[in-house]
Each structure stands twice: as structure tokens, then as C-alpha cells.
Motif scaffolding. Sequence first.
Motif, short mmCIF file in Angstrom:
data_model
loop_
_atom_site.label_atom_id
_atom_site.label_comp_id
_atom_site.label_asym_id
_atom_site.label_seq_id
_atom_site.Cartn_x
_atom_site.Cartn_y
_atom_site.Cartn_z
N ARG A 146 10.95 -39.31 -127.77
CA ARG A 146 11.98 -38.47 -127.17
C ARG A 146 12.28 -37.16 -127.74
O ARG A 146 12.78 -36.26 -127.36
N VAL A 147 12.38 -37.09 -129.17
CA VAL A 147 12.48 -35.75 -129.62
C VAL A 147 11.32 -34.99 -129.49
O VAL A 147 11.61 -34.02 -129.25
N ALA A 148 9.95 -35.26 -129.48
CA ALA A 148 8.92 -34.47 -129.12
C ALA A 148 9.10 -33.92 -127.78
O ALA A 148 8.94 -32.94 -127.41
N ILE A 149 9.62 -34.76 -126.68
CA ILE A 149 9.90 -34.45 -125.40
C ILE A 149 11.28 -33.38 -125.31
O ILE A 149 10.91 -32.01 -124.63
N ALA A 150 12.14 -33.35 -126.19
CA ALA A 150 13.29 -32.66 -126.16
C ALA A 150 12.83 -31.26 -126.85
O ALA A 150 13.38 -30.07 -126.26
N GLY A 151 11.78 -30.99 -127.84
CA GLY A 151 11.33 -30.11 -128.28
C GLY A 151 10.79 -29.05 -127.32
O GLY A 151 10.79 -27.92 -127.13
N ILE A 152 9.89 -30.09 -126.37
CA ILE A 152 9.05 -29.23 -125.46
C ILE A 152 10.03 -28.59 -124.28
O ILE A 152 9.96 -27.32 -123.71
N LEU A 153 10.91 -29.64 -123.82
CA LEU A 153 11.76 -28.90 -122.62
C LEU A 153 12.60 -27.97 -123.20
O LEU A 153 12.88 -26.96 -122.56
N ALA A 154 13.05 -27.87 -124.52
CA ALA A 154 13.79 -26.72 -125.08
C ALA A 154 13.19 -25.37 -124.89
O ALA A 154 13.95 -24.34 -124.92
N MET A 155 11.85 -25.70 -125.08
CA MET A 155 11.10 -23.90 -125.02
C MET A 155 11.10 -23.69 -123.38
O MET A 155 10.42 -22.47 -123.49
N GLU A 156 11.16 -24.28 -122.49
CA GLU A 156 11.64 -23.92 -121.17
C GLU A 156 10.10 -23.22 -120.62
O GLU A 156 10.19 -22.37 -120.08
N THR A 157 9.18 -23.84 -120.83
CA THR A 157 7.86 -23.38 -120.36
C THR A 157 7.54 -23.67 -119.07
O THR A 157 8.42 -24.27 -118.28
N ASP A 158 6.68 -22.89 -118.29
CA ASP A 158 6.45 -23.03 -116.79
C ASP A 158 5.71 -24.20 -116.30
O ASP A 158 6.03 -24.61 -115.26
N VAL A 159 5.03 -24.76 -117.28
CA VAL A 159 4.15 -25.83 -117.06
C VAL A 159 4.42 -26.93 -118.34
O VAL A 159 4.55 -26.37 -119.49
N ILE A 160 4.66 -28.21 -118.16
CA ILE A 160 4.69 -29.20 -119.14
C ILE A 160 3.64 -30.31 -119.01
O ILE A 160 3.76 -31.03 -117.64
N ILE A 161 2.70 -30.67 -119.82
CA ILE A 161 1.95 -31.68 -119.76
C ILE A 161 2.36 -32.90 -120.43
O ILE A 161 2.80 -32.53 -121.55
N PHE A 162 2.32 -34.07 -119.78
CA PHE A 162 3.02 -35.22 -120.35
C PHE A 162 1.59 -36.06 -120.58
O PHE A 162 1.23 -36.71 -119.55
N ASP A 163 1.07 -36.20 -121.81
CA ASP A 163 -0.26 -36.76 -122.28
C ASP A 163 0.14 -37.87 -122.54
O ASP A 163 0.01 -38.24 -123.63
N GLU A 164 0.05 -39.24 -121.68
CA GLU A 164 0.43 -40.56 -122.06
C GLU A 164 1.75 -40.57 -122.83
O GLU A 164 2.00 -41.57 -123.59
N ALA A 165 2.66 -39.47 -122.48
CA ALA A 165 3.98 -39.49 -123.22
C ALA A 165 4.87 -40.46 -123.05
O ALA A 165 5.73 -40.64 -123.98
N THR A 166 4.60 -41.43 -121.95
CA THR A 166 5.62 -42.49 -122.03
C THR A 166 5.37 -43.94 -122.68
O THR A 166 5.97 -45.01 -122.53
N SER A 167 3.76 -43.85 -123.28
CA SER A 167 3.48 -45.21 -123.64
C SER A 167 3.91 -45.83 -124.83
O SER A 167 3.76 -46.95 -124.93
N MET A 168 4.61 -45.07 -125.66
CA MET A 168 5.36 -45.92 -126.61
C MET A 168 6.78 -46.33 -126.36
O MET A 168 7.62 -46.63 -127.16
N LEU A 169 7.36 -46.03 -125.13
CA LEU A 169 8.57 -46.21 -124.76
C LEU A 169 8.89 -47.74 -123.87
O LEU A 169 7.80 -47.99 -123.32
N ASP A 170 9.96 -48.08 -123.95
CA ASP A 170 10.23 -49.50 -123.16
C ASP A 170 10.44 -49.09 -121.73
O ASP A 170 10.50 -47.83 -121.48
N PRO A 171 10.34 -50.15 -120.85
CA PRO A 171 10.67 -49.79 -119.53
C PRO A 171 11.80 -48.91 -119.03
O PRO A 171 11.78 -47.92 -118.15
N LYS A 172 12.85 -49.14 -119.69
CA LYS A 172 14.30 -48.20 -119.21
C LYS A 172 13.91 -46.90 -119.90
O LYS A 172 14.21 -45.99 -119.15
N GLY A 173 13.27 -46.69 -121.23
CA GLY A 173 13.01 -45.20 -121.60
C GLY A 173 11.99 -44.69 -120.62
O GLY A 173 12.11 -43.27 -120.52
N ARG A 174 10.86 -45.31 -120.33
CA ARG A 174 9.95 -44.88 -119.34
C ARG A 174 10.39 -44.31 -118.10
O ARG A 174 10.20 -43.33 -117.56
#
Length: 269
Positions: A146-174
Amino acid sequence: METIIEIKDLTFGYSSDQEVLKNINLSINKGEWITILGHNGSGKSTLSKLLIGLLKARNGTIRVDGLLLDENTVYDIRKKIGIVFQNPDNQFVGVTVRDDIAFGLENLQIEREEMIERIDSFSKKVDMFEYLNKEPQQLSGGQKQRVAIAGILAMETDVIIFDEATSMLDPKGRRKIMEYMRKLNEEGTTIITITHDMKEAVESDRIVVLKDGKILKTDTSTNVLNDKATLEQSNLELLLPLELLYYLNENHVDRKELKDYLWQLSLSE
């Protein structure tokens, strides 16, 4: 629609006698949500690394917002594309959560006052605000993600790639991260989801199915999920509602209401 990413004749291999990606041609439009779907080893994560210049193509070109990706433009392109990897430890660079979110903003030379606002805002969005002063080793794998995601979101890029980014999260977090993706996309951010999980693919505008480094099919999510032959050929695990739907079709069970319900259930899954 306006194209933001243009991939032409892209080929890549980690050694001279190996090709991980073979002659990839793909256009991605601004504001589109696209899923790169494929079994492990299909080349989908390699493609994500090529898009941000972490790997260099053997042949072919990548253009981002009209800019040709090469060693001279790679840093400019990384201001346009952010990526969240499967393993958050590969992205954690700060001594604390606050430092980690600030890292990308400092590289963008964001003013301190705005930086503080973004850190507070995006840490709250991923439920990590109360952990801003924590050290990485004090966090769980899901919290680090979630911290890694926050860091990317904060940069406000035009494109965001989520590379298997939810694989370590529980169903609620996913589910929560999928909600963030949806909201970002509604606000105009181009989303690229790299996954082998069809539950994450159903909400995207378009699905690109990769197998053995080649594009097997590119179409709307509805059309791809209705294509049983392609999904089976790609060795992907079918969602249970889709399996039932295919069974009804193959056995000529003409119950439209049930079929419609199963289709909606597959989307909600």
C-alpha cells in the motif's frame, strides 16, 4: 481516441538464443484501462519493465505520449509512467513510510508544501497515514504494498502500471486497490494491469492475452471473456460463473435470465 503508448515490432530476450517477447504490436489510448493477461512465463511482467526502460528491447520501438523511449528520454518517460511491482521490497527506498512516499516527489522537484499535502492525502487513501513514521521492517507485506501504491499515486503520472500489485493483499485490501484503480481511471489516468487473475481483468476496457511472448488476442473484456477457446489456450483459470455459462451454452440450455445473471456474477467477482 488519442494514443498514449505505441509499441511496434517489440522483441526482447534475456539471452541471444532466447525470445521472451516476440514481435509485440500494441496501442494504448489515453484514459484507457487495459489488462495484460497471461499465465506465469507469458512475458507480461517483462513487457511492463520494457515500458519504463528497466529493460532494453532487442528490436522494435516504444513511444510514450509521442516520445520515443531511449537512453536519452527514459527519465522523462518515467515522469509519465509509474509502476507498482509485485514485491514492495523492490520499491522501498525510504527510512520511513513518509520518506518513501516523498522519494519520487523529491525527484520531481515538488515544492515542500505541496509534497507534504500529497504525502498526507495519498497515505490516507491507502490507509497508511497513521504509519507515516514507521520503518519498513515494522510493516507487513500488504502494508508495504500500500505504501508503494501511495508513492506512485502521489507522483500523479499519466499512466500507472500495476504489475501483479495486489498479489500480497488480502481480499479486502485487493478490492480497495481495485476501487482506487477504478477511481483513477474515471479521473483520466491510463491504467495498465498486469495479471494472471481474471477477477482483476473483468473491469478493464480491453484485455490483451499473452502466451509464450506473443499476443494471442486483443479485444474488449466482454469479448475476451466470452472466448472460451482463447482463455483455455492461454492456460488461464476460468472464473466459476464463466465455466457454468460455457456449460449452458455448450449444452444448449436456453435460459437467458440465468445466463445474464452468470455473466453479471463473473463481472462482480
